[in-house]
Motif scaffolding. Sequence first.
Motif, PDB file in Angstrom:
ATOM      1  N   SER A  95       0.864  -1.184   0.000  1.00  0.00           N
ATOM      2  CA  SER A  95       0.000   0.000   0.000  1.00  0.00           C
ATOM      3  C   SER A  95       0.898   1.231   0.000  1.00  0.00           C
ATOM      4  O   SER A  95       2.112   1.121   0.245  1.00  0.00           O
ATOM      5  CB  SER A  95      -0.911   0.023   1.242  1.00  0.00           C
ATOM      6  N   GLY A  96       0.298   2.386  -0.228  1.00  0.00           N
ATOM      7  CA  GLY A  96       1.054   3.625  -0.139  1.00  0.00           C
ATOM      8  C   GLY A  96       1.608   3.811   1.263  1.00  0.00           C
ATOM      9  O   GLY A  96       2.758   4.226   1.436  1.00  0.00           O
ATOM     10  N   LEU A  97       0.812   3.496   2.263  1.00  0.00           N
ATOM     11  CA  LEU A  97       1.279   3.676   3.635  1.00  0.00           C
ATOM     12  C   LEU A  97       2.405   2.706   3.975  1.00  0.00           C
ATOM     13  O   LEU A  97       3.319   3.052   4.729  1.00  0.00           O
ATOM     14  CB  LEU A  97       0.116   3.544   4.626  1.00  0.00           C
ATOM     15  N   TYR A 150      -2.377  13.934   3.322  1.00  0.00           N
ATOM     16  CA  TYR A 150      -3.292  12.803   3.406  1.00  0.00           C
ATOM     17  C   TYR A 150      -3.466  12.390   4.876  1.00  0.00           C
ATOM     18  O   TYR A 150      -2.481  12.232   5.605  1.00  0.00           O
ATOM     19  CB  TYR A 150      -2.711  11.656   2.584  1.00  0.00           C
ATOM     20  N   SER A 207      -1.427   9.540   6.247  1.00  0.00           N
ATOM     21  CA  SER A 207       0.002   9.831   6.415  1.00  0.00           C
ATOM     22  C   SER A 207       0.219  10.509   7.771  1.00  0.00           C
ATOM     23  O   SER A 207       1.145  10.170   8.513  1.00  0.00           O
ATOM     24  CB  SER A 207       0.495  10.752   5.295  1.00  0.00           C
ATOM     25  N   ASN A 233      -3.446  17.714  -0.269  1.00  0.00           N
ATOM     26  CA  ASN A 233      -4.721  17.019  -0.179  1.00  0.00           C
ATOM     27  C   ASN A 233      -5.444  17.474   1.084  1.00  0.00           C
ATOM     28  O   ASN A 233      -4.946  17.221   2.157  1.00  0.00           O
ATOM     29  CB  ASN A 233      -4.401  15.515  -0.107  1.00  0.00           C
ATOM     30  N   THR A 276       1.506  11.139  -5.470  1.00  0.00           N
ATOM     31  CA  THR A 276       0.254  10.441  -5.769  1.00  0.00           C
ATOM     32  C   THR A 276      -0.701  11.289  -6.600  1.00  0.00           C
ATOM     33  O   THR A 276      -1.290  10.809  -7.571  1.00  0.00           O
ATOM     34  CB  THR A 276      -0.435  10.035  -4.455  1.00  0.00           C
ATOM     35  N   PHE A 277      -0.884  12.565  -6.218  1.00  0.00           N
ATOM     36  CA  PHE A 277      -1.874  13.415  -6.889  1.00  0.00           C
ATOM     37  C   PHE A 277      -1.428  13.790  -8.298  1.00  0.00           C
ATOM     38  O   PHE A 277      -2.239  13.829  -9.214  1.00  0.00           O
ATOM     39  CB  PHE A 277      -2.097  14.706  -6.083  1.00  0.00           C
ATOM     40  N   MET A 328       7.377   8.867  -3.684  1.00  0.00           N
ATOM     41  CA  MET A 328       6.475   7.863  -3.136  1.00  0.00           C
ATOM     42  C   MET A 328       5.126   7.979  -3.834  1.00  0.00           C
ATOM     43  O   MET A 328       4.699   9.066  -4.232  1.00  0.00           O
ATOM     44  CB  MET A 328       6.336   8.095  -1.623  1.00  0.00           C
ATOM     45  N   SER A 365       0.958   6.345  -3.651  1.00  0.00           N
ATOM     46  CA  SER A 365      -0.109   5.401  -3.417  1.00  0.00           C
ATOM     47  C   SER A 365      -0.519   4.960  -4.821  1.00  0.00           C
ATOM     48  O   SER A 365      -1.234   5.671  -5.530  1.00  0.00           O
ATOM     49  CB  SER A 365      -1.295   6.052  -2.699  1.00  0.00           C
ATOM     50  N   THR A 380      -2.478   2.833  -5.529  1.00  0.00           N
ATOM     51  CA  THR A 380      -3.922   2.610  -5.450  1.00  0.00           C
ATOM     52  C   THR A 380      -4.689   3.618  -6.298  1.00  0.00           C
ATOM     53  O   THR A 380      -5.790   3.334  -6.767  1.00  0.00           O
ATOM     54  CB  THR A 380      -4.355   2.817  -3.980  1.00  0.00           C
ATOM     55  N   LYS A 381      -4.108   4.795  -6.508  1.00  0.00           N
ATOM     56  CA  LYS A 381      -4.824   5.912  -7.104  1.00  0.00           C
ATOM     57  C   LYS A 381      -4.579   5.935  -8.617  1.00  0.00           C
ATOM     58  O   LYS A 381      -4.988   5.039  -9.305  1.00  0.00           O
ATOM     59  CB  LYS A 381      -4.405   7.208  -6.401  1.00  0.00           C
ATOM     60  N   VAL A 387      -4.965  -2.066  -4.090  1.00  0.00           N
ATOM     61  CA  VAL A 387      -4.273  -1.216  -3.113  1.00  0.00           C
ATOM     62  C   VAL A 387      -2.787  -1.547  -3.211  1.00  0.00           C
ATOM     63  O   VAL A 387      -2.415  -2.719  -3.081  1.00  0.00           O
ATOM     64  CB  VAL A 387      -4.797  -1.467  -1.681  1.00  0.00           C
ATOM     65  N   ALA A 388      -1.957  -0.538  -3.482  1.00  0.00           N
ATOM     66  CA  ALA A 388      -0.518  -0.776  -3.632  1.00  0.00           C
ATOM     67  C   ALA A 388       0.241   0.528  -3.439  1.00  0.00           C
ATOM     68  O   ALA A 388      -0.343   1.613  -3.487  1.00  0.00           O
ATOM     69  CB  ALA A 388      -0.210  -1.347  -5.023  1.00  0.00           C
TER      70      ALA A 388
HETATM   71  C1  LIG Z   1      -4.197   7.271  -0.591  1.00  0.00           C
HETATM   72  C2  LIG Z   1      -3.016   8.092  -0.307  1.00  0.00           C
HETATM   73  C3  LIG Z   1      -1.972   7.625   0.517  1.00  0.00           C
HETATM   74  C4  LIG Z   1      -2.026   6.266   1.188  1.00  0.00           C
HETATM   75  O1  LIG Z   1      -1.984   5.233   0.249  1.00  0.00           O
HETATM   76  P1  LIG Z   1      -2.686   3.800   0.466  1.00  0.00           P
HETATM   77  O2  LIG Z   1      -2.423   3.109  -0.814  1.00  0.00           O
HETATM   78  O3  LIG Z   1      -4.130   4.048   0.747  1.00  0.00           O
HETATM   79  O4  LIG Z   1      -1.995   3.174   1.633  1.00  0.00           O
HETATM   80  C5  LIG Z   1      -0.880   8.448   0.716  1.00  0.00           C
HETATM   81  N1  LIG Z   1      -0.805   9.679   0.140  1.00  0.00           N
HETATM   82  C6  LIG Z   1      -1.786  10.158  -0.642  1.00  0.00           C
HETATM   83  C7  LIG Z   1      -1.649  11.514  -1.239  1.00  0.00           C
HETATM   84  C8  LIG Z   1      -2.917   9.397  -0.882  1.00  0.00           C
HETATM   85  O5  LIG Z   1      -3.902   9.894  -1.648  1.00  0.00           O
END
Ligand SMILES: *Cc1c(COP(=O)(O)O)cnc(C)c1O
Length: 386
Positions: free
Chosen positions: A77-79, A102, A105, A149, A176-177, A194, A196, A198-199, A208-209
């Motif tokens: 996951s991102g975390l 986030y 975070s 965010n 991520t964004f 870094m 996420s 997932t997005k 989820v990654a």
């Molecule tokens: C969703 C998100 C995370 C966490 O990622 P996960 O994949 O949900 O663990 C971290 N930073 C940002 C900006 C996110 O949108």
Amino acid sequence: MKKQLRFNSNTIHGGQEPDKAYGAVMPPIYQTSTFAQSTPGGHKGFEYSRSGNPTRHALEKSLASIENGNYGLAFASGLAAMDAVIKLLSPGDEVISTNDLYGGSYRLFRKVFEPFGLHFHFVDMQDPSHIVAAISENTKLIWVETPTNPMMNVIDIRAVADLAKRNNILLAVDNTFATPYLQQPLDLGADIVMHSATKYLGGHSDVVAGALVVRDSDLADRLYFVQNASGGVCGPMDSFLVLRGIKTLHVRMQRHCENGAKIAAFLRDHPAIEKVYWPGFEDHPNHEVAKNQMNGFGGMISFVPKGATYEDAVKIVESLEVFTLAESLGGVESLAGHPASMTHASIPKEEREKSGVSDALVRLSVGIEDAEDLIEDLGQALSALN
Ligand SMILES: *Cc1c(COP(=O)(O)O)cnc(C)c1O
């Protein structure tokens, strides 16, 4: 592949080659925990899937390529990816982080790592002098999230990187964004990128990654050590899904940006709207920085309706029909959220409001549907306010 490809080609080919066994064009999902050895230690490059797996390896090569890095690491996951970065630190070390970030975070920093003796300072990084004021001899890491965010502030990565280098501090950027389609933090001087995944990287709301990308081999070794020693790795099936997502990142992002611009303009002209937060507006306080370091402005938009309460914001997100009310972002489908009760509920109300996340704020992740359908949907939801 020897030839240096451009970004869009890299999303498809970067670090990829047909599978060695049968020439499969997409890497097979190596759904295995272990690999046969001919003699002890005699293996074909992989021995145990926490330490390494061919499907994950293909994803990690792709990640490194699209972020202009040398080494990619894929996490569960991102975390989990962030967790690995923070584990490079020791008790007593200090981290300076973006204040508007986030919620998960923030929770990881405050609730998981502070009890282990790490210290986190949350500052408004739109003005880098706030970072200077927070630096001490124990500062080991600067954590930047940009655009932020959910307030969509933009932080000047190059300016922060200069500061970090001068003070011998590592700089990590949560990309991520923006995604590497819009912004490549390593090129701007960051040490670690870094995601996420997932997005936007995954892009289809089905996995989820997380990911890290670096250039420095010593830093890569230290992160790989934590990845293997702590074990928050990305599984083979999830690696396959993220890799598949990355191959259309550029075409999806192009449409996210087009739709984002149309919806931001629609909201800004709507009589029921007080304020729209989107870095593409010329009067956005960080528009110049955004123009310099990004190739577009993306599909993430936040807004506050006029005179709205917590309940009004909830009513709007509940009235939407094409937008789905859900956590997360970056998928092909449009999502709407209410940060105060959803993504940012883990941040205390006073902290939240200090960075502008008011009770009435609504956040949109604009998808790649027909913009007209999204605009009509927002129109009908806003008319439900009266
Ligand atoms: C969703 C998100 C995370 C966490 O990622 P996960 O994949 O949900 O663990 C971290 N930073 C940002 C900006 C996110 O949108």
